[in-house]
Design a protein around this motif. Structure first.
Motif, PDB file in Angstrom:
ATOM      1  N   GLU A  37       0.815  -1.327  -0.076  1.00  0.00           N
ATOM      2  CA  GLU A  37      -0.066  -0.765   0.026  1.00  0.00           C
ATOM      3  C   GLU A  37       0.949   1.045   0.578  1.00  0.00           C
ATOM      4  OE1 GLU A  37       0.080  -0.985   4.783  1.00  0.00           O
ATOM      5  OE2 GLU A  37       0.436  -2.323   2.840  1.00  0.00           O
ATOM      6  N   TRP A  38       2.213   1.180   0.380  1.00  0.00           N
ATOM      7  CA  TRP A  38       2.934   2.289   0.413  1.00  0.00           C
ATOM      8  C   TRP A  38       3.430   2.578  -0.826  1.00  0.00           C
ATOM      9  CZ3 TRP A  38       2.005   4.933   4.137  1.00  0.00           C
ATOM     10  CH2 TRP A  38       1.787   4.344   5.344  1.00  0.00           C
ATOM     11  N   THR A  41       2.881   6.311  -2.071  1.00  0.00           N
ATOM     12  CA  THR A  41       4.069   6.893  -1.170  1.00  0.00           C
ATOM     13  C   THR A  41       5.998   7.313  -1.202  1.00  0.00           C
ATOM     14  OG1 THR A  41       2.336   6.670   0.829  1.00  0.00           O
ATOM     15  CG2 THR A  41       4.261   7.898   1.479  1.00  0.00           C
ATOM     16  N   THR A 242       0.954  15.722   3.910  1.00  0.00           N
ATOM     17  CA  THR A 242       0.679  14.599   3.750  1.00  0.00           C
ATOM     18  C   THR A 242       1.583  13.533   5.188  1.00  0.00           C
ATOM     19  OG1 THR A 242       2.068  14.632   1.943  1.00  0.00           O
ATOM     20  CG2 THR A 242       0.225  14.155   0.925  1.00  0.00           C
ATOM     21  N   GLU A 244       0.320  12.156   8.176  1.00  0.00           N
ATOM     22  CA  GLU A 244      -0.244  10.943   8.724  1.00  0.00           C
ATOM     23  C   GLU A 244       0.647   9.782   7.712  1.00  0.00           C
ATOM     24  OE1 GLU A 244      -3.802   8.717  10.285  1.00  0.00           O
ATOM     25  OE2 GLU A 244      -3.870  10.683   9.999  1.00  0.00           O
ATOM     26  N   GLU A 245       0.073  10.351   6.375  1.00  0.00           N
ATOM     27  CA  GLU A 245       1.076   9.242   5.644  1.00  0.00           C
ATOM     28  C   GLU A 245       2.025   9.122   5.508  1.00  0.00           C
ATOM     29  OE1 GLU A 245       0.506   8.081   0.303  1.00  0.00           O
ATOM     30  OE2 GLU A 245      -1.438  10.192   1.609  1.00  0.00           O
ATOM     31  N   ASP A 246       2.989  10.250   5.030  1.00  0.00           N
ATOM     32  CA  ASP A 246       4.441  10.537   5.286  1.00  0.00           C
ATOM     33  C   ASP A 246       4.677   9.648   6.244  1.00  0.00           C
ATOM     34  OD1 ASP A 246       4.404  11.465   2.654  1.00  0.00           O
ATOM     35  OD2 ASP A 246       4.786  13.617   2.884  1.00  0.00           O
ATOM     36  N   ASN A 248       3.978   8.103   8.529  1.00  0.00           N
ATOM     37  CA  ASN A 248       3.468   5.958   9.167  1.00  0.00           C
ATOM     38  C   ASN A 248       5.004   5.697   8.182  1.00  0.00           C
ATOM     39  OD1 ASN A 248       1.838   6.507  11.331  1.00  0.00           O
ATOM     40  ND2 ASN A 248      -0.073   6.564  10.164  1.00  0.00           N
ATOM     41  N   TYR A 249       5.015   6.004   7.454  1.00  0.00           N
ATOM     42  CA  TYR A 249       5.732   5.072   6.090  1.00  0.00           C
ATOM     43  C   TYR A 249       7.400   5.390   6.209  1.00  0.00           C
ATOM     44  CZ  TYR A 249       8.526   4.419   1.603  1.00  0.00           C
ATOM     45  OH  TYR A 249       9.252   3.501   0.720  1.00  0.00           O
TER      46      TYR A 249
END
Length: 311
Positions: A37-38, A41, A242, A244-246, A248-249
């Motif tokens: 899913e990453w 990202t 971005t 949260e997404e960045d 956590n990745y």
């Protein structure tokens, strides 16, 4: 030959004046990343890094920054367990990033239970400039360096709202009093005494003044002068837009505990509307066209480096 007195007064760190750390693009270690899913990202991340490197290659061919090595790394926090270096950009998620670093280093069990004052005044985290020169170079070369940035105008307005629209025992008496005294005609005694009630237009007049009555502050200093992205090779470039997404990745990239996620809560003034594009637009209406242009010019490098669209 320097006169003996000048030699003695000169700091040994002056040897590193004009130091240049080439922004070579290193591959990120993706060993810890699980799941597909990453992919998007990761693709965005590679584009950001390539864009910054390309910009720096062009920019540095014309101008090289003259500065001390220790000054270059004065805003960088160190987390030795996971071998990461974080350059702090205020108003771009920095409070929550410090919480995460405290959890990563074993200083706290959860990011959710760490107060704002403990984060900023607890002195739990070590900065890179506190190490000797060998320690600095070793970490710069071996650790994963990351930075999170934000649209410059949003960051500026967010800083103004936080520091001047709420009671503040430091910014009002130190910055507010000086700003009101210099830029407000016929200021009343109460305003001059407390430094409260600074208007956004007055704040911008201070920001753009080459003879400021009080110095700059990290909350509205340019990222180019806080983190030196063309002199230090940042392996990961996150954006507040971005966040949260960045974040956590990135935590997966460095092998953080599986249960550690980037905090979602707003650090302070949680009831306030977040500083959005629309909120920024309202504040910019208070400025003249020339003031808006000059403010954009002030952050011009930040806009270019991180590929933000001019307002």
């Amino acid at each position: 030959r320097l006169p003996e007195q000048q030699k003695m007064s000169e700091s040994p760190l002056s040897w590193f004046r004009g130091v240049y750390l080439p922004p070579a693009l290193h591959a990120l270690n993706k060993t810890f990343v699980k799941g597909g899913e990453w992919q998007d990202t990761d693709s965005t991340q590679e584009k950001r890094r390539a864009f910054l490197q390309d910009f720096c290659r062009k920019y540095n061919s014309k101008k090289k920054l003259q500065t001390h090595l220790v000054h270059l790394v004065s805003r960088i926090y160190v987390e030795d367990r996971h071998k990461v270096l974080y350059c702090e950009v205020p108003k771009a998620g920095c409070s929550n990033w410090k919480r995460v670093l405290m959890v990563l280093s074993g200083l706290a069990a959860s990011a959710n239970n760490i107060s704002h004052d403990e984060v900023h005044y607890g002195k739990h985290l070590r900065k890179l400039d506190s190490y000797d020169l060998k320690g600095i170079y070793t970490r710069l070369n071996m650790y994963t360096k990351f930075i999170f940035v934000r649209d410059p105008m949003e960051r500026l307005v967010s800083a103004f709202r936080d520091k001047f629209e709420h009671s503040n025992s430091y910014y009002h008496p130190v910055f507010g009093k000086a700003i009101i005294k210099k830029y407000r005609h016929n200021a009343d005694e109460e305003a001059l005494k407390t430094g409260s009630g600074v208007k956004f237009k007055e704040f911008i007049q201070y920001l753009l003044d080459s003879h400021r009555p009080v110095g700059m502050d990290i909350h509205w200093e340019q990222v180019s002068k806080l983190c030196y992205p063309c002199l230090i090779n940042y392996d990961f470039i996150g954006k507040f837009e971005t966040l949260e997404e960045d974040a956590n990745y990135f935590l997966q990239l460095v092998g953080a505990p599986a249960n550690l996620e980037f905090p979602k809560f707003k650090d302070r003034h949680s009831s306030d509307e977040r500083t959005s594009t629309e909120v920024v637009r309202q504040y910019l209406k208070e400025l003249s066209k020339e003031e808006r242009q000059l403010t954009y010019d002030f952050y011009y490098l930040d806009y270019l480096m991180f590929n933000y669209t001019s307002p």
